[in-house]
Write a protein that holds these residues in place. Structure first.
Motif, mmCIF file in Angstrom:
data_model
loop_
_atom_site.group_PDB
_atom_site.id
_atom_site.type_symbol
_atom_site.label_atom_id
_atom_site.label_comp_id
_atom_site.label_asym_id
_atom_site.label_seq_id
_atom_site.Cartn_x
_atom_site.Cartn_y
_atom_site.Cartn_z
ATOM 1 N N UNK A 211 0.878 -1.166 0.000
ATOM 2 C CA UNK A 211 0.000 0.000 0.000
ATOM 3 C C UNK A 211 0.918 1.219 0.000
ATOM 4 N N UNK A 212 1.392 1.620 -1.175
ATOM 5 C CA UNK A 212 2.393 2.691 -1.244
ATOM 6 C C UNK A 212 1.742 4.073 -1.164
ATOM 7 N N UNK A 213 2.539 5.126 -0.997
ATOM 8 C CA UNK A 213 1.991 6.488 -1.113
ATOM 9 C C UNK A 213 1.432 6.673 -2.525
ATOM 10 N N UNK A 214 0.167 7.095 -2.638
ATOM 11 C CA UNK A 214 -0.399 7.213 -3.991
ATOM 12 C C UNK A 214 -1.261 8.462 -4.202
ATOM 13 N N UNK A 215 -1.196 9.406 -3.291
ATOM 14 C CA UNK A 215 -1.972 10.635 -3.464
ATOM 15 C C UNK A 215 -1.116 11.650 -4.219
ATOM 16 N N UNK A 216 -1.605 12.195 -5.336
ATOM 17 C CA UNK A 216 -0.847 13.227 -6.043
ATOM 18 C C UNK A 216 -0.524 14.399 -5.116
ATOM 19 N N UNK A 217 0.673 14.924 -5.232
ATOM 20 C CA UNK A 217 1.123 15.980 -4.331
ATOM 21 C C UNK A 217 0.127 17.124 -4.227
ATOM 22 N N UNK A 218 -0.419 17.538 -5.335
ATOM 23 C CA UNK A 218 -1.321 18.691 -5.356
ATOM 24 C C UNK A 218 -2.609 18.429 -4.590
ATOM 25 N N UNK A 219 -2.983 17.154 -4.454
ATOM 26 C CA UNK A 219 -4.244 16.813 -3.785
ATOM 27 C C UNK A 219 -4.113 16.736 -2.275
ATOM 28 N N UNK A 220 -2.903 16.684 -1.767
ATOM 29 C CA UNK A 220 -2.721 16.504 -0.325
ATOM 30 C C UNK A 220 -3.300 17.677 0.456
ATOM 31 N N UNK A 221 -3.194 18.874 -0.080
ATOM 32 C CA UNK A 221 -3.704 20.047 0.629
ATOM 33 C C UNK A 221 -5.219 20.048 0.761
ATOM 34 N N UNK A 222 -5.895 19.186 0.006
ATOM 35 C CA UNK A 222 -7.358 19.108 0.069
ATOM 36 C C UNK A 222 -7.841 18.076 1.085
ATOM 37 N N UNK A 223 -6.927 17.340 1.691
ATOM 38 C CA UNK A 223 -7.306 16.299 2.638
ATOM 39 C C UNK A 223 -7.744 16.906 3.970
ATOM 40 N N UNK A 224 -8.448 16.112 4.769
ATOM 41 C CA UNK A 224 -8.853 16.561 6.094
ATOM 42 C C UNK A 224 -7.621 16.880 6.943
ATOM 43 N N UNK A 225 -7.754 17.827 7.880
ATOM 44 C CA UNK A 225 -6.596 18.194 8.709
ATOM 45 C C UNK A 225 -5.990 17.009 9.446
ATOM 46 N N UNK A 226 -6.838 16.067 9.895
ATOM 47 C CA UNK A 226 -6.320 14.908 10.602
ATOM 48 C C UNK A 226 -5.308 14.139 9.757
ATOM 49 N N UNK A 227 -5.552 14.095 8.441
ATOM 50 C CA UNK A 227 -4.663 13.381 7.530
ATOM 51 C C UNK A 227 -3.534 14.295 7.056
ATOM 52 N N UNK A 228 -3.901 15.463 6.576
ATOM 53 C CA UNK A 228 -2.932 16.388 5.974
ATOM 54 C C UNK A 228 -1.849 16.815 6.958
ATOM 55 N N UNK A 229 -2.240 17.047 8.200
ATOM 56 C CA UNK A 229 -1.302 17.584 9.189
ATOM 57 C C UNK A 229 -0.652 16.488 10.018
#
Length: 307
Positions: A211-229
């Protein structure tokens, strides 16, 4: 100074309201989990006597946890636990919190392993994929293991295999080791940037799962704070298009997987066809996309044909 009296009902209501005002989506559920974690109160005990007094020290400790949750610190980072595949895993800020979506990957891997074991048993063979299997046992690699939840779960359900977990993060591997000890399984843990520390002269693994990292860099800022931060960015960021680690792993996997061996990936909901194409380009056959319980593409599997 007059001592404040806390009842179970009053305390849980105060916690729920505080989380709701902070915009926590599942305020009532999180407030309950934190009370259960702090005071060891079961739901049955609560409903039997909701007006029972709660020790002031426990109540204040509970409200302290509520304050942390209000700051969008994940519940699991407070309790240090997350259930996955029916097992309780230790987690902290160094690993991705195990998610239910990933259970699809484990279920597919376990089904595949058991099927190959049945086939080997019917043939009377010691090895599932060939005579070079160490000790006649299946060799399974979990790449980007993080908390170890994938490999440890597989080992719990298929204890006769040999498992190895790999991660670039030393801190993540410490969590994985702790979970292996916690759930009483034996595995080998390797710190490596994908396959860079694997120098075997012959293909070693019958099954590689990741289960590798697979979220495009640009999309990370749109994630919930619990995940993003609070989730480690290294476990999220799949570079520009989210496919960086799939490309690297698929290209290098052919030097480490046996002919007839299986490669399994968790994917983002819109990455199935891209990952399927990459696998077919490097000699994988019977490449299939599996859906999760929500009906979304979640796992890609394929069998290596040796070139």
């Amino acid at each position: 100074m007059k001592q404040r009296i806390f009842t179970l009902r009053q305390t849980i209501e105060e916690g729920t309201e505080a989380l709701r005002e902070a915009g926590i989506e599942e305020a009532a559920l999180d407030a309950w989990y934190l009370l259960e974690y702090t005071a060891g109160i079961s739901r049955a005990a609560y409903y039997a006597d909701p007006y029972r007094e709660l020790d002031e020290g426990l109540a204040l400790k509970y409200l302290g946890y509520i304050e942390r949750r209000k700051k969008r610190i994940p519940l699991q980072h407070i309790t240090k636990e997350q259930e996955f595949m029916g097992y309780s895993f230790y987690v902290n800020e160094h690993v991705l919190i195990p998610r239910q979506d990933t259970e699809t990957l484990v279920e597919e891997a376990v089904e595949l392993i058991r099927e190959k074991q049945r086939e080997a048993s019917q043939r009377g063979s010691k090895s599932v994929f060939g005579e070079n299997t160490s000790d006649g046992r299946l060799q399974v690699l979990d790449m980007c293991t993080g908390s170890g939840c994938i490999l440890v779960s597989i080992l719990k359900m298929c204890p006769e295999i040999q498992g190895k977990g790999c991660d670039i993060s030393k801190d993540a591997l410490e969590v994985a080791r702790k979970n292996a000890e916690r759930l009483d399984v034996k595995a080998e843990w390797v710190q490596s940037d994908l396959f860079t520390e694997f120098v075997e002269n012959k293909p070693q693994f019958d099954v590689i799962v990741s289960n590798p990292p697979y979220i495009p860099t640009i999309d990370i800022e749109e994630l919930q704070p619990e995940v993003r931060i609070h989730d480690p960015r290294i476990a999220l960021d799949g570079k520009e298009d989210g496919l960086y680690f799939y490309r690297r792993m698929i290209e290098d996997s052919i030097f480490h997987i046996k002919t007839g061996g299986s490669l399994l990936f968790e994917i983002g909901f819109n990455q199935g066809e891209d990952v399927k194409g990459l696998m077919k380009n490097y000699g994988y056959e019977n490449v299939e996309i599996k859906k999760d319980l929500s009906g979304l593409d979640r796992v890609v599997t394929g069998i290596y044909n040796g070139g």
